[in-house]
Design a protein around this motif. Structure first.
Motif, PDB file in Angstrom:
ATOM      1  N   GLU A   1       3.016  -1.438   5.316  1.00 45.20           N
ATOM      2  CA  GLU A   1       4.421  -1.486   5.765  1.00 45.20           C
ATOM      3  C   GLU A   1       4.629  -0.685   7.041  1.00 45.20           C
TER       4      GLU A   1
ATOM      5  N   ASP B   1      -3.201   1.669  -4.721  1.00 41.46           N
ATOM      6  CA  ASP B   1      -2.384   0.518  -4.333  1.00 41.46           C
ATOM      7  C   ASP B   1      -1.121   0.943  -3.595  1.00 41.46           C
TER       8      ASP B   1
ATOM      9  N   ARG C   1      -2.162   1.545  -0.080  1.00 47.15           N
ATOM     10  CA  ARG C   1      -2.349   0.287   0.661  1.00 47.15           C
ATOM     11  C   ARG C   1      -0.996  -0.214   1.170  1.00 47.15           C
ATOM     12  N   LYS C   2      -0.023  -0.192   0.275  1.00 44.77           N
ATOM     13  CA  LYS C   2       1.292  -0.745   0.580  1.00 44.77           C
ATOM     14  C   LYS C   2       1.966   0.057   1.694  1.00 44.77           C
TER      15      LYS C   2
ATOM     16  N   PHE D   1      -5.553  -4.713   2.194  1.00 49.31           N
ATOM     17  CA  PHE D   1      -5.520  -5.020   0.756  1.00 49.31           C
ATOM     18  C   PHE D   1      -6.883  -5.440   0.214  1.00 49.31           C
TER      19      PHE D   1
END
Length: 985
Positions: A397, A389, A392-393, A345
């Motif tokens: 995960e 973003d 990134r997520k 992040f």
């Protein structure tokens, strides 16, 4: 949800079905010594055993060694073999025939040739049909090659299945030079296997770690354009990267731009595939930058290091480095999955986007065998989402789920056992033992297997207490101290030594060294044991340093001396002489790795000095047999004190172990007084190494026989010259000069030295299947008339077996430039046109050191042009005593192919014996002639040379060139050698 499904599905099929086709039984067709070198030195069975344990496989390959055709068929009849490795020795021409017959009868078994890198074998292989062999490899003394061969064939067998099963990756190597891929593959495999062990991070337990290692990238070798293109087309979605040579076959002929065409095609189809171009031609660098490929210069001394770095950088190995796409500077670095999870992040958006577009994240995960996450992220392309973003997520995960899916566990660290007083031989590290270390292991093994060695009442035969620091410690030392750049530069020896002394050895060795001191409680010798040293086709004897340190109660002071000595031995790999020797033997210095032997020094303490009663070098073939001796009975050089005296060409006692009572040097009083040892070396126990220097003898004392007499060390070793009766009496008597004759031991058998030497030569030669050279030392206790015979080293003498049927005595004298009736060497040479000779007019031995400098300069020119010459001069070549001869070292005359000792009426030295030259002479098939023409011993037509114009002339030397080559003929059995003048047109 998608993530979860993907990861779970992958979990089920993980690694259980990978690498199912294995090599369990390997048949090695080689003679016993070659097989021993392969197996015991690198402990191939043990290395592969450890790797298999890591891969949780229960059946590592077994090596079965055969050396005859009968054995081969018997073994093939009894066992199912998965691989046959044929090792043709220089003396074993039927290896290829055996290979051919195996292929006819068992077409499904892959066959591989493993050939020593030597001129004779290369020449012979040019005429062999090698099409039945899967691969031909060239043995450079590095046991990792055997592991690579097995892995390469297993990778080939499992490639298609494993890629389809879970998406295992591959590295494609395109290279057709046997010499190069034999050196590159062990490096690549070592790198890939090490990386795959490193990525078993703290998040994995032992079981998962071993399973994951099965998913390491495979390495595939292609040797032509068509083969490479076919592999690329079939597996392009699973290639981590491609390493290609520039020149290899295309459309049936060698094409100097084949590699560039290949990489060009691949670049068209995949703009981000990592490519590495390696070439010996600097002009190809421009193509590499056009193709956005890394370029590796094959001529670089550190080619293997450069390649490793390029693979690490481009193929997703090592740390993941996030870079700023505008400046190409590093913005973040992660070592493992957990760290990636932590920084994902905070990585700048433009950097993350740059890496996602190029698939770098999935490539890094693939190289670490994290297939579920890699496979999943590879499919989520930037074009589809275009939301940094969201990326990134998703990455975060996926990692979290994957890590949860794994059980947490701790990786067990393997601990070395401590050395104790009952040990003879131990190792620190996992690399190779090097040449001397191998020889020691071989002798230790030999002594145990032959009970005769233990049947002497007053003598035991052992090796000294020994610990070997394996070659991987050397690699670690060089890497962690960043020494390669300086070491491979043209810096002078002293600069290199100083830099090495400042560097740091791994801290974990300290405790091991202390344990060793506690056990040995004696001075320690620190000897070089390099990979190429004593390899039986190109021995490196005497090229590297050996230091000795005294035993001190202050173990920290001793540790400092030991560390300096180890670094000194490491540094000697890169000294100027070593580099010149490398050039002379066509070796790449980057192939050279150094193991170090720490060994108890054999000897007895006398006040502040320490030395053994006897040191010696035994050779199982005698090129100078005299009286009743035969060539096969061998010869031994004996001396009082440390063996360095023999190595340096000192005056030793030459004896045949089968005729110990007939010693030329003690046969007449006059010779005995003139030609027995007068000086010897001892270790100075007061010197605590503060003056550590390039000279590995800096803390040795050169003493006189009188000093040993005062020490009381000459009982049974010396005889006494009685000047009144003009006789020599065996033993020590008051007054009179003491002569080192070993008479009581040789003639009166106080200690069974001759018998032990017979056994050592006999078994050493029988098991190595070639003549051997053995170094030894004896501690003798005069009070009890008993002693310990220590074997220090064994290495092969390379015996030249070139055919020669002609009777050389029939060649008329007027056709000869040189003739020697005391010649060393065997065979014919027809490619020498130059003679360098020492001028005899006004010759004085006081100029010998200056003559050595002149020769070194000329020799370098011959080396640079790859040419050879005949060298003629007075006295012993290479003697460390400048009054006995010109004090050259081997690298200074390494381009000479015939070396002549020509006596002058006022300057006669007996044929030299016992210098380290002999190992090199025989290795390169160099002729060594002794001529005393003024006594009608041979012919030296110096008038002819004097009448010819000189190519170059110095105050002491002339270099003369013949328009057509001279012919050198040597008959080793009759000790005859001639240099025949070219026929006139």
């Amino acid at each position: 949800m998608l993530t979860k499904l993907k990861l779970n599905r992958f979990k089920d099929t993980q690694f259980a079905n990978l690498m199912t086709k294995r090599i369990f039984n390997v048949l090695l067709v080689a003679n016993p010594y070659d097989a021993f070198m392969l197996e015991d030195d690198g402990r191939i069975d043990e290395k592969i055993f450890i790797e298999y344990m890591n891969l949780s496989l229960r059946y590592p390959p077994r090596f079965t060694q055969v050396s005859t055709e009968e054995d081969t068929w018997r073994q093939l009849g009894n066992t199912m073999f998965d691989l046959v490795i044929c090792m043709p020795g220089s003396d074993n021409s039927d290896t290829f025939d055996i290979g051919r017959q195996i292929k006819e009868k068992y077409p499904h078994i892959p066959l591989v040739v493993l050939t020593p890198f030597s001129h004779g074998i290369r020449a012979r292989m040019e005429h062999e049909d090698l099409s039945i062999f899967e691969y031909v490899f060239c043995w450079l003394g590095n046991t990792d090659l055997l592991l690579s061969i097995i892995k390469l064939i297993e990778d080939k067998m499992n490639l298609e299945h494993d890629i389809n099963e879970v998406g295992v990756q591959m590295i494609l190597l395109v290279e057709d030079s046997i010499r190069f891929y034999s050196s590159v593959l062990p490096n690549l495999y070592k790198f890939v296997l090490t990386q795959s062990q490193e990525f078993a991070t703290e998040a994995l337990n032992e079981h998962q770690r071993t399973l994951r290692m099965r998913g390491r990238p495979k390495i595939v070798l292609a040797r032509s354009y068509e083969e490479a293109m076919d592999l690329y087309e079939r597996f392009k979605n699973n290639i981590l990267g491609i390493i290609s040579d520039a020149r290899f076959p295309r459309e049936g002929a060698v094409d100097s731009l084949a590699g560039i065409k290949l990489l060009g095609e691949i670049r068209k189809s995949d703009p981000y595939m990592p490519l590495i171009l390696q070439s010996a031609e600097e002009s190809n660098r421009a193509y590499a930058s056009r193709l956005e490929a890394s370029f590796i210069d094959k001529n670089s001394k550190k080619m293997n290091i450069d390649l490793r770095d390029a693979v690490s950088r481009n193929f997703g190995f090592g740390d993941f480095i996030f870079i700023n796409p505008r400046t190409m500077e590093e913005v973040a670095r992660v070592h493992n999955l957990k760290e990636l999870q932590n920084v994902i992040f905070s990585v700048p958006a433009e950097s993350l986007q740059y890496h996602i577009i190029r698939n770098h994240v999935s490539r890094w995960l693939y190289s670490r065998a994290i297939f579920p996450v890699a496979e999943f992220l590879k499919q989520i392309r930037w074009e589809g989402l275009q939301d940094i973003d969201a990326h990134r997520k998703i990455i975060f995960e996926a990692i979290v789920k994957y890590r949860k899916m794994k059980n947490q566990g701790v990786v067990a660290v393997f601990q070395r056992d401590r050395f104790d007083r009952y040990s003879h031989f131990a190792r620190i590290g996992d690399g190779s033992l090097g040449g001397k270390g191998r020889g020691l292991a071989f002798i230790d093994n030999m002594v145990k297997r032959h009970p005769e060695f233990s049947e002497f009442e007053n003598a035991s035969v052992v090796i000294p207490k020994t610990v070997v620091l394996c070659t991987d410690i050397f690699d670690e030392f060089m890497d962690t101290n960043l020494l390669y750049q300086l070491a491979l530069s043209d810096a002078d020896d002293d600069t290199i030594l100083r830099a090495f002394l400042k560097a740091k050895l791994p801290d974990r060795l300290v405790e091991d060294f202390f344990a060793f001191f506690d056990v040995v409680k004696a001075p320690i010798a620190i000897r070089s044991s390099s990979l190429l040293e004593d390899s039986h086709y190109q021995p490196f004897a005497g090229i590297y340093s050996t230091y000795m340190i005294p035993y001190l109660e202050d173990k920290y002071e001793m540790l400092r001396m030991l560390s300096d000595a180890i670094k000194g031995v490491y540094a000697s790999v890169y000294y100027r002489d070593s580099k010149a020797y490398m050039q002379a033997t066509s070796n790449v210095i980057d192939q050279e790795k150094m193991a170090v032997i720490l060994q108890e020094v054999v000897g007895t303490q006398y006040g502040d000095r320490y030395y053994p009663a006897i040191s010696g070098v035994a050779r199982s073939i005698n090129y100078y047999p005299i009286n009743d001796e035969t060539a096969e009975e061998g010869t031994v050089s004996l001396a009082l004190g440390l063996g360095k005296y023999i190595v340096d060409g000192g005056l030793t006692l030459r004896v045949c172990p089968y005729h110990p009572d007939k010693v030329l040097q003690t046969s007449e009083m006059e010779i005995a007084l003139r030609e027995t040892q007068t000086r010897f070396y001892a270790l100075d126990l007061k010197n605590n190494g503060h003056n550590f220097s390039l000279d590995d003898g800096f803390n040795l004392l050169k003493l006189t026989v009188k000093d040993a007499e005062n020490d009381g060390a000459l009982d049974y070793i010396a005889s006494t010259y009685d000047p009144y009766d003009m006789v020599i009496r065996d033993g020590i008597y008051p007054g009179g000069r003491k002569l080192i004759t070993f008479a009581n031991i040789l003639q009166h058998d106080v200690f069974p030295l001759a018998r032990i030497l017979q056994l050592a030569q006999q078994y050493g030669q029988a098991e190595m299947r070639r003549p051997v050279e053995i170094e030894f030392a004896v501690n003798f206790d005069a009070r009890t008339k008993s002693g310990v015979f220590y074997l220090l080293q064994i290495r092969p003498m390379v015996d030249v077996k070139a055919g020669l049927d002609e009777d050389l005595t029939q060649i008329p004298d007027d056709q000869l430039l040189l003739k020697s009736e005391n010649a060393l060497g065997h065979g014919i040479m027809e490619d020498i046109s130059d003679v360098i000779y020492v001028k005899t007019e006004g010759y004085s031995a006081s100029n010998n050191q200056l003559i050595a400098y002149d020769i070194e300069k000329l020799n370098r020119r011959f080396l640079d042009e790859g040419k050879h010459y005949v060298l003629v001069g007075p006295g012993r070549w290479g003697s460390s005593d400048t009054w006995l001869g010109v004090p050259v070292k081997w690298p200074h005359i390494s381009a000479a192919r015939v070396i002549v000792e020509a006596g002058l009426t006022n300057y006669r030295v007996d044929p030299s014996q016992g210098t380290h030259f002999f190992q090199n002479l025989t290795s390169f098939g160099v002729g060594y002639f002794t001529i005393n023409a003024y006594m009608n011993e041979g012919i030296y037509n110096q008038e002819l040379l004097n009448s010819m114009p000189a190519v170059e002339e110095t105050k002491f030397l002339r270099w003369v060139h013949f328009d057509r080559p001279l012919t050198v003929k040597m008959d080793g059995r009759k000790k005859l050698g001639v240099v025949v003048l070219p026929e006139e047109e």
